[in-house]
Design a protein around this motif. Sequence first.
Motif, PDB file in Angstrom:
ATOM      1  N   THR A  10       0.847  -1.190   0.000  1.00 13.74           N
ATOM      2  CA  THR A  10       0.000   0.000   0.000  1.00 13.74           C
ATOM      3  C   THR A  10       0.882   1.239   0.000  1.00 13.74           C
ATOM      4  OG1 THR A  10      -1.732  -1.144   1.251  1.00 13.74           O
ATOM      5  CG2 THR A  10      -1.825   1.257   1.176  1.00 13.74           C
ATOM      6  N   ILE A  11       0.657   2.096  -0.972  1.00  8.18           N
ATOM      7  CA  ILE A  11       1.362   3.373  -1.026  1.00  8.18           C
ATOM      8  C   ILE A  11       0.457   4.455  -0.446  1.00  8.18           C
ATOM      9  CG2 ILE A  11       0.600   3.866  -3.394  1.00  8.18           C
ATOM     10  CD1 ILE A  11       3.324   5.239  -3.847  1.00  8.18           C
ATOM     11  N   SER A  12       1.044   5.367   0.298  1.00  6.99           N
ATOM     12  CA  SER A  12       0.292   6.481   0.866  1.00  6.99           C
ATOM     13  C   SER A  12       1.220   7.676   0.992  1.00  6.99           C
ATOM     14  CB  SER A  12      -0.306   6.114   2.223  1.00  6.99           C
ATOM     15  OG  SER A  12       0.712   5.798   3.153  1.00  6.99           O
ATOM     16  N   ARG A  13       0.641   8.837   1.243  1.00  3.03           N
ATOM     17  CA  ARG A  13       1.468  10.035   1.394  1.00  3.03           C
ATOM     18  C   ARG A  13       0.850  10.949   2.444  1.00  3.03           C
ATOM     19  NH1 ARG A  13       1.951  12.761  -4.222  1.00  3.03           N
ATOM     20  NH2 ARG A  13       3.069  14.374  -3.034  1.00  3.03           N
ATOM     21  N   ASP A  14       1.719  11.718   3.072  1.00  3.48           N
ATOM     22  CA  ASP A  14       1.302  12.736   4.025  1.00  3.48           C
ATOM     23  C   ASP A  14       1.943  14.040   3.558  1.00  3.48           C
ATOM     24  OD1 ASP A  14       0.927  14.461   6.171  1.00  3.48           O
ATOM     25  OD2 ASP A  14       1.178  12.914   7.666  1.00  3.48           O
ATOM     26  N   ASN A  15       1.179  14.868   2.894  1.00  7.28           N
ATOM     27  CA  ASN A  15       1.747  16.089   2.326  1.00  7.28           C
ATOM     28  C   ASN A  15       2.162  17.077   3.416  1.00  7.28           C
ATOM     29  OD1 ASN A  15       1.519  15.139  -0.258  1.00  7.28           O
ATOM     30  ND2 ASN A  15      -0.374  16.251  -0.709  1.00  7.28           N
ATOM     31  N   ALA A  16       1.555  16.994   4.571  1.00  8.82           N
ATOM     32  CA  ALA A  16       1.951  17.877   5.674  1.00  8.82           C
ATOM     33  C   ALA A  16       3.334  17.512   6.200  1.00  8.82           C
ATOM     34  CB  ALA A  16       0.928  17.801   6.792  1.00  8.82           C
ATOM     35  N   LYS A  17       3.701  16.245   6.045  1.00  9.55           N
ATOM     36  CA  LYS A  17       5.009  15.778   6.516  1.00  9.55           C
ATOM     37  C   LYS A  17       5.996  15.579   5.370  1.00  9.55           C
ATOM     38  CE  LYS A  17       3.228  13.417  10.625  1.00  9.55           C
ATOM     39  NZ  LYS A  17       3.158  12.121  11.365  1.00  9.55           N
ATOM     40  N   ASN A  18       5.588  15.910   4.152  1.00  2.60           N
ATOM     41  CA  ASN A  18       6.471  15.719   2.983  1.00  2.60           C
ATOM     42  C   ASN A  18       7.007  14.293   2.907  1.00  2.60           C
ATOM     43  OD1 ASN A  18       6.071  18.404   2.432  1.00  2.60           O
ATOM     44  ND2 ASN A  18       8.214  18.995   2.498  1.00  2.60           N
ATOM     45  N   THR A  19       6.150  13.329   3.126  1.00  2.00           N
ATOM     46  CA  THR A  19       6.592  11.941   3.203  1.00  2.00           C
ATOM     47  C   THR A  19       5.640  11.030   2.435  1.00  2.00           C
ATOM     48  OG1 THR A  19       7.590  12.342   5.380  1.00  2.00           O
ATOM     49  CG2 THR A  19       7.205  10.048   4.755  1.00  2.00           C
ATOM     50  N   VAL A  20       6.232  10.071   1.747  1.00  2.00           N
ATOM     51  CA  VAL A  20       5.467   9.012   1.104  1.00  2.00           C
ATOM     52  C   VAL A  20       5.883   7.690   1.730  1.00  2.00           C
ATOM     53  CG1 VAL A  20       7.129   8.753  -0.793  1.00  2.00           C
ATOM     54  CG2 VAL A  20       4.768   8.023  -1.109  1.00  2.00           C
ATOM     55  N   TYR A  21       4.928   6.775   1.834  1.00  2.00           N
ATOM     56  CA  TYR A  21       5.156   5.505   2.502  1.00  2.00           C
ATOM     57  C   TYR A  21       4.853   4.343   1.562  1.00  2.00           C
ATOM     58  CZ  TYR A  21       4.610   8.627   6.525  1.00  2.00           C
ATOM     59  OH  TYR A  21       4.728   9.661   7.414  1.00  2.00           O
ATOM     60  N   LEU A  22       5.473   3.222   1.868  1.00  2.00           N
ATOM     61  CA  LEU A  22       5.130   1.973   1.197  1.00  2.00           C
ATOM     62  C   LEU A  22       5.013   0.901   2.269  1.00  2.00           C
ATOM     63  CD1 LEU A  22       4.619   0.670  -1.596  1.00  2.00           C
ATOM     64  CD2 LEU A  22       7.006  -0.111  -1.518  1.00  2.00           C
ATOM     65  N   GLN A  23       3.793   0.520   2.568  1.00  2.00           N
ATOM     66  CA  GLN A  23       3.548  -0.566   3.507  1.00  2.00           C
ATOM     67  C   GLN A  23       3.592  -1.871   2.739  1.00  2.00           C
ATOM     68  OE1 GLN A  23       3.019  -0.522   6.958  1.00  2.00           O
ATOM     69  NE2 GLN A  23       3.153  -2.752   6.741  1.00  2.00           N
TER      70      GLN A  23
END
Length: 122
Positions: A69-82
């Motif tokens: 699962t890919i997700s992003r948090d634009n407030a934290k300038n971060t993208v994740y890959l679970q």
Amino acid sequence: QVQLVESGGGLVQAGGSLRLSCAASGRTFSRYAMGWFRQAPGKEREFVAAINLSGDSTYYADSVKGRFTISRDNAKNTVYLQMNSLKFEDTAVYYCAASQLYSVFARRYDYWGQGTQVTVSS
């Protein structure tokens, strides 16, 4: 200019999980679609997942669909890959990348991180 730094890689047993993070510098993170790619030894870099600017659209390679699962948090300038239900064949160096286009093609991505190693033991 966008600088990307991946983290979260490591050694995990088959069936296990890892979460990769990619922190972006600058204040323009929300203007870029983000993608994850991977490269195994002796193989070409391949697309894993992508997410659009707002995070409400995602796309996955068939090989990881239903497990990653890919997700992003634009407030934290971060993208994740679970990554769940990891398999031996998921072993690779994983790269995050930024693009002005929401794309599965590596050539569309303008900025790349240095990569983080994921090793899945069988």
